[in-house]
Design an enzyme around this catalytic site. Structure first.
Site, PDB file in Angstrom:
ATOM      1  N   LYS A  14       3.309   2.342  -5.951  1.00 35.82           N
ATOM      2  CA  LYS A  14       2.673   3.495  -5.298  1.00 35.82           C
ATOM      3  C   LYS A  14       3.066   3.369  -3.825  1.00 35.82           C
ATOM      4  O   LYS A  14       2.414   2.686  -3.051  1.00 35.82           O
ATOM      5  CB  LYS A  14       1.150   3.431  -5.473  1.00 35.82           C
TER       6      LYS A  14
ATOM      7  N   CYS B 264       4.645  -4.987  11.238  1.00 39.63           N
ATOM      8  CA  CYS B 264       3.475  -5.865  11.125  1.00 39.63           C
ATOM      9  C   CYS B 264       3.713  -7.187  11.845  1.00 39.63           C
ATOM     10  O   CYS B 264       2.791  -7.927  12.114  1.00 39.63           O
ATOM     11  CB  CYS B 264       3.175  -6.135   9.672  1.00 39.63           C
TER      12      CYS B 264
ATOM     13  N   GLU C  19      -5.459  -3.089  16.587  1.00 36.88           N
ATOM     14  CA  GLU C  19      -4.031  -3.045  16.270  1.00 36.88           C
ATOM     15  C   GLU C  19      -3.544  -1.652  16.675  1.00 36.88           C
ATOM     16  O   GLU C  19      -3.952  -0.650  16.072  1.00 36.88           O
ATOM     17  CB  GLU C  19      -3.804  -3.270  14.770  1.00 36.88           C
TER      18      GLU C  19
ATOM     19  N   SER D 169      -2.909  -1.708   6.139  1.00 37.18           N
ATOM     20  CA  SER D 169      -3.858  -2.015   7.217  1.00 37.18           C
ATOM     21  C   SER D 169      -5.016  -2.863   6.685  1.00 37.18           C
ATOM     22  O   SER D 169      -5.302  -2.869   5.482  1.00 37.18           O
ATOM     23  CB  SER D 169      -4.374  -0.712   7.811  1.00 37.18           C
TER      24      SER D 169
ATOM     25  N   PHE E 178       3.860   2.584   5.125  1.00 40.59           N
ATOM     26  CA  PHE E 178       4.952   3.463   5.549  1.00 40.59           C
ATOM     27  C   PHE E 178       6.018   2.722   6.345  1.00 40.59           C
ATOM     28  O   PHE E 178       7.149   3.195   6.445  1.00 40.59           O
ATOM     29  CB  PHE E 178       4.387   4.618   6.414  1.00 40.59           C
TER      30      PHE E 178
HETATM   31  P1  NAD Z   1      -2.331   1.991   5.268  1.00 41.07           P
HETATM   32  O1  NAD Z   1      -3.307   0.906   5.027  1.00 41.07           O
HETATM   33  O2  NAD Z   1      -2.834   3.264   5.860  1.00 41.07           O
HETATM   34  O3  NAD Z   1      -1.621   2.427   3.885  1.00 41.07           O
HETATM   35  C1  NAD Z   1      -1.055   1.485   3.026  1.00 41.07           C
HETATM   36  C2  NAD Z   1      -1.104   2.015   1.600  1.00 41.07           C
HETATM   37  O4  NAD Z   1      -2.467   2.215   1.233  1.00 41.07           O
HETATM   38  C3  NAD Z   1      -0.397   3.355   1.422  1.00 41.07           C
HETATM   39  O5  NAD Z   1       0.297   3.337   0.203  1.00 41.07           O
HETATM   40  C4  NAD Z   1      -1.539   4.358   1.403  1.00 41.07           C
HETATM   41  O6  NAD Z   1      -1.259   5.489   0.624  1.00 41.07           O
HETATM   42  C5  NAD Z   1      -2.679   3.555   0.813  1.00 41.07           C
HETATM   43  N1  NAD Z   1      -3.989   3.998   1.311  1.00 41.07           N
HETATM   44  C6  NAD Z   1      -4.270   4.503   2.548  1.00 41.07           C
HETATM   45  N2  NAD Z   1      -5.580   4.789   2.645  1.00 41.07           N
HETATM   46  C7  NAD Z   1      -6.140   4.465   1.462  1.00 41.07           C
HETATM   47  C8  NAD Z   1      -7.475   4.533   0.957  1.00 41.07           C
HETATM   48  N3  NAD Z   1      -8.482   4.990   1.682  1.00 41.07           N
HETATM   49  N4  NAD Z   1      -7.700   4.100  -0.296  1.00 41.07           N
HETATM   50  C9  NAD Z   1      -6.686   3.626  -1.049  1.00 41.07           C
HETATM   51  N5  NAD Z   1      -5.407   3.549  -0.624  1.00 41.07           N
HETATM   52  C10 NAD Z   1      -5.134   3.953   0.620  1.00 41.07           C
HETATM   53  O7  NAD Z   1      -1.145   1.373   6.135  1.00 41.07           O
HETATM   54  P2  NAD Z   1       0.088   2.122   6.791  1.00 41.07           P
HETATM   55  O8  NAD Z   1      -0.403   2.952   7.945  1.00 41.07           O
HETATM   56  O9  NAD Z   1       0.920   2.777   5.761  1.00 41.07           O
HETATM   57  O10 NAD Z   1       0.921   0.870   7.336  1.00 41.07           O
HETATM   58  C11 NAD Z   1       0.667   0.259   8.567  1.00 41.07           C
HETATM   59  C12 NAD Z   1      -0.260  -0.917   8.423  1.00 41.07           C
HETATM   60  O11 NAD Z   1       0.301  -1.854   7.509  1.00 41.07           O
HETATM   61  C13 NAD Z   1      -0.446  -1.700   9.709  1.00 41.07           C
HETATM   62  O12 NAD Z   1      -1.790  -2.078   9.804  1.00 41.07           O
HETATM   63  C14 NAD Z   1       0.438  -2.915   9.539  1.00 41.07           C
HETATM   64  O13 NAD Z   1       0.071  -4.047  10.281  1.00 41.07           O
HETATM   65  C15 NAD Z   1       0.282  -3.153   8.095  1.00 41.07           C
HETATM   66  N6  NAD Z   1       1.378  -3.947   7.569  1.00 41.07           N
HETATM   67  C16 NAD Z   1       1.137  -5.249   7.296  1.00 41.07           C
HETATM   68  C17 NAD Z   1       2.159  -6.049   6.830  1.00 41.07           C
HETATM   69  C18 NAD Z   1       1.925  -7.491   6.516  1.00 41.07           C
HETATM   70  O14 NAD Z   1       2.841  -8.087   5.997  1.00 41.07           O
HETATM   71  N7  NAD Z   1       0.781  -8.067   6.775  1.00 41.07           N
HETATM   72  C19 NAD Z   1       3.433  -5.510   6.635  1.00 41.07           C
HETATM   73  C20 NAD Z   1       3.649  -4.165   6.912  1.00 41.07           C
HETATM   74  C21 NAD Z   1       2.599  -3.392   7.379  1.00 41.07           C
END
Ligand code: NAD
Length: 496
Positions: A174, A282, A381, A227, A150
């Site tokens: 997605k 991130c 985090e 995450s 997000f």
């Molecule tokens: P998230 O992991 O909750 O969601 C990311 C994606 O995974 C979304 O599209 C979501 O719909 C999907 N998803 C969520 N739960 C799922 C599940 N159980 N099974 C399958 N798919 C699932 O992350 P978020 O809250 O949207 O974003 C924040 C996180 O992203 C933070 O941890 C941040 O550090 C990380 N992030 C990392 C980077 C990087 O470059 N390393 C960059 C941006 C964000």
């Protein structure tokens, strides 16, 4: 008014049929602004089938045609930045200046991909053996998927899609279901840029849609950003189904401040890097490691700056920090402040007591001092506007702390000593390092990626590694018959 947000398949908006939807909020008002369709596995299969048919055509398009589409898309993104920034702010909450920053970093990746004819050049060895030439080419994978978080709903899809499409693949996105509208803006822009239908698709959804992509036999590769627990799951499931996977995870980025650092410079950097986008980056700094006697002056300098930081609706040009993404996340972050206080951290500035708008998902800035590594606020985090300060006696102690952390996305060092900075760059076990630069996101012609629990897979995202990820190498060894032995009459004498 609540807007319905549907899928984008085969170059058109396609209403969902699963009967499942999710709410989308304006985090600055707390009001629901949208209802997003959540795809079933069948709907994902439909999108992949359209992408597969489109990929077969697109891979045979010339490099100059692909490059022309990317240049046109670049213009649309550039000219439409104001419109897209408003969409980002309305669903994510970040201030407009941040939204523009996000678009600018996405745009860089599109500009990099415009150079695809240069990027896809192979190698050639003439006369590797007598009469034998050897050369290498890189070819697209077919249909590739991107699953995005997000916090950068336009930039992260562009990190992936620009290179994937330039390399001749079809890309199925997605996006996060929390702020899905910017992906639809991007889809329309791709179409206006002349991209054939089906080469860029969007399926909205949650775990059901993700699982359908991860197990689909026609998806060749998956790029994920999100995450750490989900990144691990994506990597394990995708690779178990024979896919190439790059999965970028969470972070806990440290900023080491040496005793000789310019304290004002370090404090300014800490404030913008810890609290910008409400800490939901991130590459946000979430731990300042103050070495030696710099701790007191640094904490004072940061604390002095925080009351001046204007928290408000991101659409208001005066706001410098917006709300968090959801009410639940805001409450979770507030819970960490309580946890820090209970475990013995000194709450220098308490975001729960800040004068912030009562509507929406706002939380003020928090500064916790005297944080130690066993505290929950250090281990987890937090992903919110909370900066922890850990005191270290020496450079070695600071380095050990950083290297012991499970996350290893970004890190920064602040010092005037070039030798110390160079030693740190050599010693530190983190993927992206800033020297007096708090958020060292690589420019688009390098690649982005952390180490350890911040990356699953071995390929960093975008830049040269992105081109490699979205293509397969092929090496051709060729021998042609001696022209002198040819039976075809060329109408003029043959020479060697
Ligand atoms: P998230 O992991 O909750 O969601 C990311 C994606 O995974 C979304 O599209 C979501 O719909 C999907 N998803 C969520 N739960 C799922 C599940 N159980 N099974 C399958 N798919 C699932 O992350 P978020 O809250 O949207 O974003 C924040 C996180 O992203 C933070 O941890 C941040 O550090 C990380 N992030 C990392 C980077 C990087 O470059 N390393 C960059 C941006 C964000």
């Amino acid at each position: 008014m609540v807007t319905r947000i549907s899928h984008w398949i085969d170059g058109a908006v396609v209403p969902g049929t699963s009967g499942r939807t999710g709410p989308v909020y304006n985090p600055a008002t707390g009001l629901q602004s949208g209802e997003v369709d959540l795809a079933s596995a069948e709907e994902v299969n439909g999108a992949v089938a359209s992408a597969k048919a489109a990929a077969a055509e697109w891979r045979s398009s010339s490099l100059s045609r692909r490059s022309a589409v990317l240049f046109a898309f670049r213009e649309l993104l550039h000219d439409g930045a104001d419109e897209l920034a408003k969409i980002l702010t309305a669903e994510h909450g970040k201030v407009l200046a941040d939204a523009h920053g996000e678009i600018a970093r996405g745009l860089e990746n599109v500009e990099f991909a415009c150079g695809v004819p240069q990027l896809l050049k192979g190698g050639f060895s003439e006369q590797a053996s007598s009469g034998v030439d050897v050369y290498s080419i890189r070819q697209p994978l077919g249909v590739v998927a991107g699953i995005t978080p997000f916090n950068f709903p336009a930039m992260v899809p562009l990190w992936m899609a620009a290179n994937a499409i330039a390399c001749g693949n079809a890309f199925v996105l997605k996006p996060s279901e929390k702020d899905p509208s910017s992906s639809m803006w991007l889809a329309e822009a791709w179409k206006k840029a002349g991209l054939p239908d089906g080469v860029f698709s969007v399926v909205h959804g949650d775990k059901e849609a993700v699982d359908a992509l991860l197990t689909h036999p026609d998806i060749a590769a998956v790029s994920f950003v999100g995450s750490t627990p989900i990144a691990r799951y994506i990597y394990e499931t995708g690779t178990a189904h024979g896919k190439r996977v790059q999965a970028l995870g969470g972070a806990k980025n440290h900023m080491v401040v040496l005793p000789d650092a310019d304290v004002d410079m370090a404090a300014d950097a800490a404030v913008s890097a810890a609290y910008g986008a409400a800490g939901e980056r991130c590459m946000a700094i979430s731990v300042a490691v103050a070495v030696g006697d710099v701790g007191g002056p640094l904490v004072d300098a940061i604390a002095a700056r925080l009351p001046k930081l204007r928290v408000g609706n991101g659409a208001d040009p005066d706001s410098e920090m917006g709300p968090l993404i959801t009410r639940e996340h805001r409450d979770k972050v507030a819970g960490y402040i309580a946890s820090g206080a209970e475990s013995g951290a000194v709450v220098v500035v308490d975001g729960r007591e800040a004068d912030v708008p009562s509507d929406g998902f706002f939380l003020g800035t928090t500064l916790l001092d005297q944080v130690t590594p066993e505290m929950e606020v250090y281990r987890d985090e937090i992903f919110g506007p909370v900066l922890c300060v850990v005191r270290a006696d020496t450079y070695e102690e600071a380095l050990e702390l950083v290297n012991a952390n499970q996350y290893a996305n970004g890190v920064a060092i602040f010092t005037r000593d070039g030798g110390a900075a160079r030693q740190f760059q050599f010693d530190v076990e983190v993927g992206m390092v800033g020297i007096n630069v708090p958020i060292p996101v690589p420019v688009a012609y390098y690649s982005f990626g952390g180490w350890k629990a911040s990356l699953f897979g071995d390929t960093h995202m975008y830049g040269p590694e992105g081109i490699n990820f979205y293509t397969r190498g092929k090496v051709v060894t060729s021998r042609w018959p001696d022209p002198a032995t040819s039976v075809i009459d060329l109408g003029f004498p043959r020479t060697r």
